[in-house]
Design an enzyme around this catalytic site. Structure first.
Site, PDB file in Angstrom:
ATOM      1  N   PRO A 287      10.768  51.839  59.579  1.00 23.81           N
ATOM      2  CA  PRO A 287      11.434  51.331  58.370  1.00 23.81           C
ATOM      3  C   PRO A 287      12.766  52.066  58.195  1.00 23.81           C
ATOM      4  CG  PRO A 287       9.709  52.864  57.750  1.00 23.81           C
ATOM      5  CD  PRO A 287       9.665  52.767  59.247  1.00 23.81           C
ATOM      6  N   ASP A 464      15.096  56.985  59.680  1.00 24.10           N
ATOM      7  CA  ASP A 464      13.713  56.566  59.459  1.00 24.10           C
ATOM      8  C   ASP A 464      13.299  57.037  58.071  1.00 24.10           C
ATOM      9  OD1 ASP A 464      10.980  56.144  59.428  1.00 24.10           O
ATOM     10  OD2 ASP A 464      10.672  56.812  61.498  1.00 24.10           O
ATOM     11  N   HIS A 465      13.038  56.081  57.195  1.00 27.07           N
ATOM     12  CA  HIS A 465      12.727  56.437  55.801  1.00 27.07           C
ATOM     13  C   HIS A 465      11.378  57.132  55.663  1.00 27.07           C
ATOM     14  CE1 HIS A 465      14.042  56.398  51.746  1.00 27.07           C
ATOM     15  NE2 HIS A 465      14.780  55.299  51.851  1.00 27.07           N
ATOM     16  N   ARG A 466      10.595  57.165  56.736  1.00 29.04           N
ATOM     17  CA  ARG A 466       9.316  57.866  56.662  1.00 29.04           C
ATOM     18  C   ARG A 466       9.502  59.379  56.761  1.00 29.04           C
ATOM     19  NH1 ARG A 466       6.380  55.014  61.630  1.00 29.04           N
ATOM     20  NH2 ARG A 466       8.428  55.591  62.484  1.00 29.04           N
TER      21      ARG A 466
END
Length: 494
Positions: A287, A464-466
């Site tokens: 994401p 990466d938004h994680r």
């Protein structure tokens, strides 16, 4: 008596399962040394030369140039034996022609040659049991030890029964037609690929390069000639240029649609296929989000000019803008280690990595590749620049190894070389972020309260938004921009 060993395509590492034969480096009948490169193959990562673990005489080759082979498939066979164990010669090149040199035909030559073969030139005795068991052609010459140079085994130098010699010659002649024997005078993998896509037989194409080398222009000219001939529905070759009048499709052609409705199909394999798989996986699993900022790069460009014009003890190799930006990235990753990480989906963990293996995107004739500068966090700008230059040259010549194309932890993408300002790139899986750099161009800018013309660059960070939130990503990008605008900020970390 000599023994025949089958050399199979080895595991090339990095999860590679297949490779395409680009160029044979040896011919049937050549004497090869242990660990001598015998074939050049193209994998999904790079072009590599494959060494043979046996020393002796090449008795057969499997697969013509342009053929894709899986790992473990036979590449060639080598006869290894004592200097005195000279038996009958039967040579089969399964890589020549259009499918006529198959393994089955190679086995038939063994049957014809292996029977009635003597040792030491006496012309009596029975054939070697190893020969019949191997199913390959035996050439009774070679010591198994390294040799100084490659040599062609001459049949007249061996004692061969007349009947066996005639039978072997006939079998070889049937297996390898005269019209297609010998190597193809092509160096560029791009030329081979273009010919395969349009069903052109390179062995029937006259090259215009030095020593008959087939160039890209020769293939394109042949393609145009065939297309014009199909469109005009003229079966004769009167309108075909003289240099390509002998070109024919390598296999029977089917009815072709009109030129206006022709559909071109390009196989997704090799480097392009590997890139497609990685980008598709990145889109499925990561994401991603992107933030960007404009920065005044005037001071950075001035600092670079000062570095490259310095004389005396401070003089050294020229430092590129990309090398300076790479050094800024390593300093920023030291402050924001969240972006130098990867995600372990099975363990549901974020894995922060201690070393920075900095990848940089490079466009080549074979497609987009991302060479990796190892341990960039321990290098200065000069060292990073030298490694980038070395890897870029290797990428252009197709000599990057799989190890030089894998293991990156963060990627720097300089798309400004294409004359564009910004981009939202896809993260290079399994990394967590990529910094994009646009072109540096003069723009109106407010500097010290006044409007001035400054050298401005757009920086973008896809992450990466994680692994982090927008605050961390924004902090990283702002620090990079500050270093671009005020290179003295880097003195804190030098």
């Amino acid at each position: 008596m000599p023994q025949v060993f089958e050399f199979k395509l080895p595991d090339l590492g990095e999860g590679l399962t297949e490779a395409e034969i680009v160029r044979w480096l040896v011919e049937v009948g050549d004497v090869v040394a242990i660990d001598q490169p015998v074939v050049e193959v193209e994998t999904a990562k790079a072009m590599v030369e494959v060494p043979c673990p046996y020393g002796g005489v090449v008795t057969a080759r499997f697969g013509e140039e342009g053929t894709e082979l899986p790992v473990g498939a036979p590449l060639l066979t080598v006869a290894v034996g004592s200097e005195g164990a000279l038996g009958p010669v039967g040579l089969v090149d399964s890589g020549s022609g259009s499918g006529s040199g198959s393994g089955a035909e190679a086995g038939s030559v063994v049957s014809a040659v292996g029977s009635g073969a003597g040792s030491g030139g006496a012309g009596s005795g029975s054939g070697s049991g190893e020969a019949e068991a191997s199913g390959n052609v035996l050439v009774g010459y070679g010591t198994g030890a390294p040799v100084a140079r490659r040599r062609r085994v001459r049949p007249e130098a061996m004692a061969v029964p007349a009947a066996a010699h005639v039978t072997a010659a006939a079998a070889v002649s049937a297996a390898v037609p005269d019209a297609v024997q010998g190597p193809v005078a092509v160096v560029s993998p791009l030329v081979r690929k273009l010919a395969r896509q349009h069903d052109l037989d390179l062995r029937q194409l006259a090259g215009s390069g030095p020593d008959g080398l087939i160039l890209r222009a020769d293939v394109e000219s042949a393609i145009r000639a065939l297309t014009e001939g199909a469109a005009a529905a003229t079966p004769t070759s009167a309108s075909v240029p003289e240099s390509v009048s002998a070109v024919q499709p390598s296999r029977p052609s089917v009815a072709q649609p009109a030129a206006s409705s022709a559909v071109e199909r390009i196989p997704l394999r090799g480097v392009r296929g590997a890139v497609a798989d990685k980008l598709a996986r990145s889109r499925r699993e990561i994401p991603d989000a992107t933030c960007w900022v404009d920065a005044d790069a005037t001071e950075l460009m001035a600092a670079r000019s000062a570095m490259n014009s310095a004389g005396g003890p401070a003089a050294g190799p020229k430092v590129s803008v990309l090398a300076l930006l790479a050094r800024i990235c390593t300093a920023a990753l030291a402050r924001f280690p969240e972006l130098n990480s990867t995600v372990d989906l099975e363990a549901r963990e974020i894995v922060r990595l201690p070393e920075v293996h900095l990848g940089f995107a490079a466009q080549t004739e074979r497609g987009l590749v991302v060479p990796v500068v190892r341990d960039a966090q321990a290098r200065n700008a000069e060292s990073i620049g030298a490694e980038i230059a070395r890897l870029t040259e290797a990428a252009r010549t197709g000599r990057l190894t799989p190890a030089e194309l894998t293991g990156g932890t963060f990627t720097l993408n300089n798309y400004g070389v294409f004359g564009v300002d910004g981009s939202t790139p896809i993260i290079n899986h399994p990394e967590a972020a990529m910094l994009g750099v646009g072109r540096i161009v003069p723009k109106p800018w407010v500097h010290e309260g006044e409007l001035a013309v400054r050298q401005v660059v757009q920086l973008s960070l896809t992450f990466d938004h994680r692994v982090c939130d927008g605050g961390t990503a924004g902090g990283f990008l702002r620090y990079v921009a500050d270093c671009v605008e005020q290179p003295a900020v880097l003195l804190r970390t030098l």
